[in-house]
Design an enzyme around this catalytic site. Sequence first.
Site, PDB file in Angstrom:
ATOM      1  CB  SER A 181       7.083   4.969 -40.207  1.00 59.17           C
ATOM      2  OG  SER A 181       7.312   5.386 -38.884  1.00 59.17           O
ATOM      3  NE  ARG A 182      13.966   4.471 -36.507  1.00 63.81           N
ATOM      4  CZ  ARG A 182      14.580   4.862 -35.382  1.00 63.81           C
ATOM      5  NH1 ARG A 182      14.920   6.113 -35.234  1.00 63.81           N
ATOM      6  NH2 ARG A 182      14.811   3.997 -34.427  1.00 63.81           N
ATOM      7  CD  GLU A 183      12.773  -0.420 -39.564  1.00 64.12           C
ATOM      8  OE1 GLU A 183      12.161  -1.353 -40.100  1.00 64.12           O
ATOM      9  OE2 GLU A 183      13.051  -0.406 -38.342  1.00 64.12           O
ATOM     10  CG  ASN A 253       8.053  -6.297 -35.329  1.00 61.33           C
ATOM     11  OD1 ASN A 253       7.149  -7.096 -35.583  1.00 61.33           O
ATOM     12  ND2 ASN A 253       9.340  -6.601 -35.477  1.00 61.33           N
ATOM     13  NE  ARG A 254      10.496  -5.186 -29.534  1.00 63.52           N
ATOM     14  CZ  ARG A 254      11.072  -5.114 -30.727  1.00 63.52           C
ATOM     15  NH1 ARG A 254      10.378  -5.364 -31.826  1.00 63.52           N
ATOM     16  NH2 ARG A 254      12.342  -4.812 -30.839  1.00 63.52           N
ATOM     17  CB  SER A 307      16.311  -1.211 -43.137  1.00 63.48           C
ATOM     18  OG  SER A 307      15.940   0.099 -42.774  1.00 63.48           O
ATOM     19  CE1 TYR A 358      15.380  -6.301 -31.680  1.00 64.37           C
ATOM     20  CE2 TYR A 358      17.463  -5.155 -31.985  1.00 64.37           C
ATOM     21  CZ  TYR A 358      16.128  -5.302 -32.273  1.00 64.37           C
ATOM     22  OH  TYR A 358      15.538  -4.465 -33.182  1.00 64.37           O
ATOM     23  CD  GLU A 381      16.216  -5.425 -38.819  1.00 65.50           C
ATOM     24  OE1 GLU A 381      16.347  -4.348 -39.455  1.00 65.50           O
ATOM     25  OE2 GLU A 381      15.499  -5.551 -37.804  1.00 65.50           O
TER      26      GLU A 381
HETATM   27 ZN   LIG Z   1      12.198  -2.387 -37.948  1.00 66.49          ZN
END
Ligand SMILES: [Zn+2]
Length: 418
Positions: A181-183, A253-254, A307, A358, A381
């Site tokens: 959410s912070r992206e 996203n995991r 991002s 990663y 990204e």
């Molecule tokens: Zn992300």
Amino acid sequence: MILKFLAIFLLLWKTSPAEKARFDGFSVLRVIPKSEKQHLALKQLLRNSQLEIDVWRFPGFVSQSADIQISPKHFFKLNQTLTELGFRSELLIRDVQKLISEQERKNKGVKETAEVFNYGKYHTLDEVNNWIDNVTKFHPNITSVFEVTKSYEGRTIRGIKISTGDGKSKPGFFIEGGIHSREWISPATLLFMAGQMLDRYTADLRIKQMVDSFNWFILPVFNVDGYEYTWSKNRNWRKTRSKHGLCVGVDPNRNWDYDWCKEGASKDPCSDMYCGPNAFSEVEVKGVADFIMKNSKGMKGFIDFHSFAQLWMSPWGYTTKLPPDFKDQDKGSQLAVEALEKVYGTKYKHGSIANTIYVASGSSADWTYGAAKIKYSYGVELRDTGKYGFLLPPEEIIPSGTETLEALIALANYVVNN
Ligand SMILES: [Zn+2]
Ligand SMILES: *[C@@H]1O[C@H](CO)[C@@H](O)[C@H](O)[C@H]1NC(C)=O
Ligand SMILES: *[C@@H]1O[C@H](CO)[C@@H](O)[C@H](O)[C@H]1NC(C)=O
Ligand SMILES: *[C@@H]1O[C@H](CO)[C@@H](O)[C@H](O)[C@H]1NC(C)=O
């Protein structure tokens, strides 16, 4: 009487909006492990919850940078520990709150009227939903709203489908933003690109070709609860807002059901990489996955926009081994970043997720490729490389959108011919 006061007090306490988190004096440090030993020591250090570290960019491998947000209270201790471990740190951001306030102030200054939407502005979830209603009303023949599911907190996850002519025979292309959410640049970039695809459709042959090649599914805000939370409570929130243990939220996203929760994910509910109690524990993730599966027949493209770091990546995330389609997938990345760079010279790297950023297991692109069999699955990204990080000023939205749209045109053109 006392009870009555107590009741009123509780009512006020419940209804008065909680303070928004502030980050005065918080800084972001960049460190680069120079050996495998340092890399492991750094990963260990970042798990130390006493320091209340917020990782902006996780350490991937030796000689790749990691970005760490730290409060002024713990700065000295962190710096001391890093020095002991032989790291030299670079001060990336001196005052996180200053950048948050600056982003807020600039965003308020971006002019927008009730009639004309301004893509160069960050928008709240309500505004995004209004935009969805408006553009689908404006372009009724080629767009429709799709609803994925309700979020943990009951918000509807919505996107737009763009489909021209007889959509039946076309492959699908799914793009999503705002899973973290912070992206904020991610939803903003998606809105811009979708707006361009619609507004320039009749006038720009390249756009028309791209739009006509696929049935487009565009989901600008995936993690709706988290996104709302970044506007109202904590600008730095990354995860969902569900409760499974001591802490709030799962890393969406995991949480995908493909080699779930192996390397590059955490079983600790307080970690920002928490994989959840089980795969697809998050209604949002399960909802999007079900939606993709239902529409996956003939789906050829998928991109999950994040991002920051400027990377265009393909599977796998869970292992550094490369999938059989890697050469084709990476060719798509290469064409995308070359087209992107031509616009303003912005440099992106490309490669497989695990070898470029990663190892991360349970991520979206691994599942869309491995389980839904969408060959051209990517994780991207967006801007920048750390000057502002998540707090990119709004004047970068349209440039980001413009260059990313060129990347998307190049990629779509490649995918449709393969
Ligand atoms: Zn992300
Ligand atoms: C961190 O510690 C080192 C060594 O003690 C010192 O030279 C450096 O100035 C410190 N960094 C900051 C940003 O204060
Ligand atoms: C509605 O959509 C049209 C066409 O894309 C656009 O020109 C207009 O600015 C939008 N208005 C609002 C309020 O979103
Ligand atoms: C949309 O569809 C209607 C009915 O099929 C048609 O009359 C109209 O010309 C179309 N509009 C555009 C902009 O294609």
